[in-house]
Each structure stands twice: as C-alpha cells, then as structure tokens.
Design a protein around this motif. Structure first.
Motif, PDB file in Angstrom:
ATOM      1  N   SER A  66      42.719  37.456  57.545  1.00  0.00           N
ATOM      2  CA  SER A  66      43.005  37.100  56.159  1.00  0.00           C
ATOM      3  C   SER A  66      41.718  36.917  55.365  1.00  0.00           C
ATOM      4  CB  SER A  66      43.848  35.823  56.116  1.00  0.00           C
ATOM      5  OG  SER A  66      45.118  36.048  56.690  1.00  0.00           O
ATOM      6  N   THR A  67      40.692  36.376  56.013  1.00  0.00           N
ATOM      7  CA  THR A  67      39.401  36.189  55.336  1.00  0.00           C
ATOM      8  C   THR A  67      38.852  37.529  54.861  1.00  0.00           C
ATOM      9  OG1 THR A  67      38.896  34.233  56.667  1.00  0.00           O
ATOM     10  CG2 THR A  67      37.046  35.338  55.584  1.00  0.00           C
ATOM     11  N   ALA A  68      38.890  38.527  55.748  1.00  0.00           N
ATOM     12  CA  ALA A  68      38.384  39.853  55.384  1.00  0.00           C
ATOM     13  C   ALA A  68      39.232  40.486  54.292  1.00  0.00           C
ATOM     14  CB  ALA A  68      38.349  40.745  56.623  1.00  0.00           C
ATOM     15  N   LEU A  69      40.539  40.243  54.315  1.00  0.00           N
ATOM     16  CA  LEU A  69      41.403  40.816  53.291  1.00  0.00           C
ATOM     17  C   LEU A  69      41.119  40.209  51.923  1.00  0.00           C
ATOM     18  CD1 LEU A  69      44.872  41.168  55.066  1.00  0.00           C
ATOM     19  CD2 LEU A  69      43.044  42.855  54.812  1.00  0.00           C
ATOM     20  N   ARG A  70      40.871  38.904  51.876  1.00  0.00           N
ATOM     21  CA  ARG A  70      40.541  38.290  50.588  1.00  0.00           C
ATOM     22  C   ARG A  70      39.252  38.884  50.025  1.00  0.00           C
ATOM     23  NH1 ARG A  70      41.695  33.656  53.512  1.00  0.00           N
ATOM     24  NH2 ARG A  70      39.532  32.952  53.451  1.00  0.00           N
ATOM     25  N   SER A  71      38.260  39.056  50.890  1.00  0.00           N
ATOM     26  CA  SER A  71      36.990  39.630  50.457  1.00  0.00           C
ATOM     27  C   SER A  71      37.186  41.073  49.992  1.00  0.00           C
ATOM     28  CB  SER A  71      35.977  39.579  51.599  1.00  0.00           C
ATOM     29  OG  SER A  71      34.776  40.223  51.255  1.00  0.00           O
ATOM     30  N   ARG A  72      37.981  41.800  50.738  1.00  0.00           N
ATOM     31  CA  ARG A  72      38.248  43.203  50.399  1.00  0.00           C
ATOM     32  C   ARG A  72      38.882  43.298  49.012  1.00  0.00           C
ATOM     33  NH1 ARG A  72      39.047  47.914  53.359  1.00  0.00           N
ATOM     34  NH2 ARG A  72      40.512  49.375  52.417  1.00  0.00           N
ATOM     35  N   GLU A  77      52.235  43.250  45.898  1.00  0.00           N
ATOM     36  CA  GLU A  77      52.725  43.137  44.518  1.00  0.00           C
ATOM     37  C   GLU A  77      52.607  41.690  44.034  1.00  0.00           C
ATOM     38  OE1 GLU A  77      56.779  44.072  41.900  1.00  0.00           O
ATOM     39  OE2 GLU A  77      56.689  44.537  44.036  1.00  0.00           O
ATOM     40  N   TYR A  78      52.938  40.746  44.898  1.00  0.00           N
ATOM     41  CA  TYR A  78      52.841  39.328  44.522  1.00  0.00           C
ATOM     42  C   TYR A  78      51.388  38.935  44.240  1.00  0.00           C
ATOM     43  CZ  TYR A  78      53.558  34.269  44.664  1.00  0.00           C
ATOM     44  OH  TYR A  78      53.600  32.928  44.335  1.00  0.00           O
ATOM     45  N   ILE A  79      50.480  39.382  45.089  1.00  0.00           N
ATOM     46  CA  ILE A  79      49.053  39.087  44.899  1.00  0.00           C
ATOM     47  C   ILE A  79      48.571  39.616  43.556  1.00  0.00           C
ATOM     48  CG2 ILE A  79      46.732  39.648  45.738  1.00  0.00           C
ATOM     49  CD1 ILE A  79      47.929  39.636  48.597  1.00  0.00           C
ATOM     50  N   GLU A  80      48.953  40.848  43.248  1.00  0.00           N
ATOM     51  CA  GLU A  80      48.502  41.469  41.998  1.00  0.00           C
ATOM     52  C   GLU A  80      49.130  40.788  40.780  1.00  0.00           C
ATOM     53  OE1 GLU A  80      47.637  45.993  43.631  1.00  0.00           O
ATOM     54  OE2 GLU A  80      49.608  45.508  42.783  1.00  0.00           O
ATOM     55  N   GLN A  81      50.412  40.494  40.854  1.00  0.00           N
ATOM     56  CA  GLN A  81      51.103  39.904  39.716  1.00  0.00           C
ATOM     57  C   GLN A  81      50.624  38.489  39.409  1.00  0.00           C
ATOM     58  OE1 GLN A  81      55.311  40.217  40.549  1.00  0.00           O
ATOM     59  NE2 GLN A  81      55.421  42.338  39.823  1.00  0.00           N
ATOM     60  N   ASN A  82      50.177  37.772  40.468  1.00  0.00           N
ATOM     61  CA  ASN A  82      49.778  36.380  40.286  1.00  0.00           C
ATOM     62  C   ASN A  82      48.265  36.184  40.243  1.00  0.00           C
ATOM     63  OD1 ASN A  82      52.384  34.509  40.522  1.00  0.00           O
ATOM     64  ND2 ASN A  82      52.641  36.258  41.901  1.00  0.00           N
ATOM     65  N   GLY A  83      47.529  37.280  40.245  1.00  0.00           N
ATOM     66  CA  GLY A  83      46.079  37.197  40.107  1.00  0.00           C
ATOM     67  C   GLY A  83      45.376  36.476  41.236  1.00  0.00           C
ATOM     68  N   LEU A  84      45.919  36.580  42.450  1.00  0.00           N
ATOM     69  CA  LEU A  84      45.314  35.879  43.587  1.00  0.00           C
ATOM     70  C   LEU A  84      44.063  36.599  44.078  1.00  0.00           C
ATOM     71  CD1 LEU A  84      48.493  35.003  45.696  1.00  0.00           C
ATOM     72  CD2 LEU A  84      47.426  33.718  43.828  1.00  0.00           C
ATOM     73  N   TYR A  85      43.142  35.822  44.622  1.00  0.00           N
ATOM     74  CA  TYR A  85      41.944  36.323  45.310  1.00  0.00           C
ATOM     75  C   TYR A  85      40.951  37.057  44.407  1.00  0.00           C
ATOM     76  CZ  TYR A  85      45.264  35.427  49.072  1.00  0.00           C
ATOM     77  OH  TYR A  85      46.196  34.858  49.889  1.00  0.00           O
ATOM     78  N   LYS A  86      41.168  36.991  43.109  1.00  0.00           N
ATOM     79  CA  LYS A  86      40.241  37.660  42.198  1.00  0.00           C
ATOM     80  C   LYS A  86      39.146  36.730  41.714  1.00  0.00           C
ATOM     81  CE  LYS A  86      41.560  41.954  41.734  1.00  0.00           C
ATOM     82  NZ  LYS A  86      40.661  43.054  42.125  1.00  0.00           N
ATOM     83  N   ASP A  87      39.404  35.430  41.749  1.00  0.00           N
ATOM     84  CA  ASP A  87      38.408  34.466  41.291  1.00  0.00           C
ATOM     85  C   ASP A  87      38.525  33.219  42.142  1.00  0.00           C
ATOM     86  OD1 ASP A  87      40.503  32.801  40.231  1.00  0.00           O
ATOM     87  OD2 ASP A  87      40.596  34.166  38.530  1.00  0.00           O
ATOM     88  N   THR A  88      37.821  32.169  41.786  1.00  0.00           N
ATOM     89  CA  THR A  88      37.827  30.931  42.579  1.00  0.00           C
ATOM     90  C   THR A  88      38.469  29.800  41.802  1.00  0.00           C
ATOM     91  OG1 THR A  88      35.625  30.337  41.735  1.00  0.00           O
ATOM     92  CG2 THR A  88      35.739  31.567  43.813  1.00  0.00           C
ATOM     93  N   GLN A  89      39.392  30.134  40.882  1.00  0.00           N
ATOM     94  CA  GLN A  89      39.980  29.111  40.033  1.00  0.00           C
ATOM     95  C   GLN A  89      41.405  28.726  40.431  1.00  0.00           C
ATOM     96  OE1 GLN A  89      37.953  27.679  37.834  1.00  0.00           O
ATOM     97  NE2 GLN A  89      36.441  29.090  38.697  1.00  0.00           N
ATOM     98  N   ASN A  90      41.912  29.271  41.569  1.00  0.00           N
ATOM     99  CA  ASN A  90      43.279  28.952  41.972  1.00  0.00           C
ATOM    100  C   ASN A  90      43.400  27.469  42.287  1.00  0.00           C
ATOM    101  OD1 ASN A  90      44.295  31.637  41.876  1.00  0.00           O
ATOM    102  ND2 ASN A  90      43.162  32.057  43.753  1.00  0.00           N
ATOM    103  N   THR A  91      44.461  26.863  41.860  1.00  0.00           N
ATOM    104  CA  THR A  91      44.696  25.446  42.131  1.00  0.00           C
ATOM    105  C   THR A  91      45.424  25.293  43.441  1.00  0.00           C
ATOM    106  OG1 THR A  91      44.835  24.973  39.779  1.00  0.00           O
ATOM    107  CG2 THR A  91      45.790  23.353  41.264  1.00  0.00           C
ATOM    108  N   LYS A  92      44.897  24.477  44.345  1.00  0.00           N
ATOM    109  CA  LYS A  92      45.517  24.278  45.652  1.00  0.00           C
ATOM    110  C   LYS A  92      46.637  23.253  45.559  1.00  0.00           C
ATOM    111  CE  LYS A  92      42.508  27.057  47.123  1.00  0.00           C
ATOM    112  NZ  LYS A  92      41.983  27.322  45.818  1.00  0.00           N
ATOM    113  N   GLU A  93      47.687  23.450  46.394  1.00  0.00           N
ATOM    114  CA  GLU A  93      48.787  22.498  46.467  1.00  0.00           C
ATOM    115  C   GLU A  93      48.991  22.122  47.919  1.00  0.00           C
ATOM    116  OE1 GLU A  93      52.227  24.085  44.642  1.00  0.00           O
ATOM    117  OE2 GLU A  93      51.243  24.546  42.771  1.00  0.00           O
TER     118      GLU A  93
END
Length: 213
Positions: A174-180, A197-213
C-alpha cells in the motif's frame, strides 16, 4: 452445517490504505485452502506499531474502500470493531471481543511472513494464540525452513497454532501504491476498479491534507 461444528472464520487485518488485489487474493486462498466459512476484513483502527502517515486516507475512507472491494464476494464481509474503538487498538483485544461475542466460532488470523517473524513483538502474543490459529503466507525471499523454525519457537513459547498458506506472491504494498499515485502513475490492475474510482473521486493520496478519523 453440522450442529457440533464450529464456524470457521478467517480474519484479514490491515490498514488497507488502500486495499489491493494482493489482500483479496490472500484472503481467497485462505478461504479455499482451509475450508473457511467466511472471511472478515478488519481495517486497523490505531495500531501503535503503524501510525498513519500524512499521505494516508482517513479511517472512514479506508473502510469505504474495503466495503467496495469485497461487495461482490458473498463470503467476505467488513468488520468495523477496531475502527469504532478509541485509543490504540491491539489484535489481542479484538480477538477477545470477537470470541466473547461469538463463542461458537473458530478464528483464523491471516498474516504475512514478516508478521510471523516479528510476532514476539506483538502485544500479548500468548493471548492472540489462545483465541486463533495463525494462517501464514509463505514468501519466496524468506527460506521456508526459517519460517518453520520460527513457527516451532512460537508453539513452544505461546502454544501457537500455525498453518501455512500456499498463495501467489504478489509484490504489492500500500505504501508503494500511495507513492505511485502521487507521482501520477496508474493504479489500474493493482486495485479493484471500484477502489480506483473512489480514490480519484475523493482526491485521496494526492496531497497531505486528508483528515484522519
């Protein structure tokens, strides 16, 4: 099912950040090889040994991706126990809760070869071994005799029940996939299409601003 037969349930734990085909194939191999009745996918809540990176997805996003990835498999389901607990989460506590709630179930915890070799460092390994059998994936770059020696050591130390999984070795992390993905490289064929599709639609892994829950 025979009345006196316990339900045989596998547990596939992990951060699933994101879930990928390697996770799904390993779980399916465990289901087939050891005649399991069901596989629970257990996204990690807040494990002390693996703090979340700033580039990671939130807990809710990780659960949503797992739910999407396993939706078409009737013997896979999502278990949210660790996500619903506050503070650090430990495998031994999760197994205690599951066994208390389902005393007629026999649990099989699916782990990788690295986890087997580092099992002594887990919190209360003796309690983990009391509540489950460890199903361990074999890796080509780790000699099988070394894994067998470790298994025997854990059996002596903790009364561990350990079985080995014959599964294809897919070098996906998963670490390598996030970097990729951050580097604008496709995740197609690494993750299910619905997860991509979910990753793209929700803007995941593109920046470091995601809020953790």
């Amino acid at each position: 099912m025979e009345a006196d037969r316990k339900l045989r349930v596998g547990i596939m734990g992990g951060t699933f950040d994101p879930i990928h085909h390697g996770h799904l194939i390993l779980a399916e191999c465990a289901y087939e090889q050891y005649q399991l009745d069901h596989i629970l996918f257990l996204p990690s809540g807040n494990p002390p040994h693996k703090q979340y990176r700033p580039d990671g997805a939130s807990g809710r996003d990780r659960m949503n991706m797992v739910a999407l990835a396993i939706a078409d498999n009737p013997h896979f389901s999502l278990e949210a126990d660790e996500m619903e607990r506050s503070g650090y989460t430990y495998t031994y506590e999760t197994l205690q809760v599951l066994q208390h709630n389902h005393p007629d179930t026999e649990y099989f915890f699916i782990i990788g070869a690295d986890s087997l070799m580092a099992f002594d460092t887990w919190k209360y390994p003796e309690i983990i071994c009391r509540y489950c059998t460890l199903l361990t994936a074999v890796r080509d770059d780790l000699p099988f005799d070394a894994m067998q020696r470790k298994a025997e050591e854990l059996k002596r130390s903790y009364g561990a029940k350990i079985l080995f999984l014959d599964s294809p070795e897919l070098d996906i992390s998963s670490t390598a996939l996030r970097s990729r993905f951050r580097n604008n490289r496709t995740l197609r064929y690494y993750v299910p299409d619905c997860v991509l599709e979910y990753i793209e639609q929700n803007g995941l892994y593109k920046d470091t601003q995601n809020t953790k829950e």
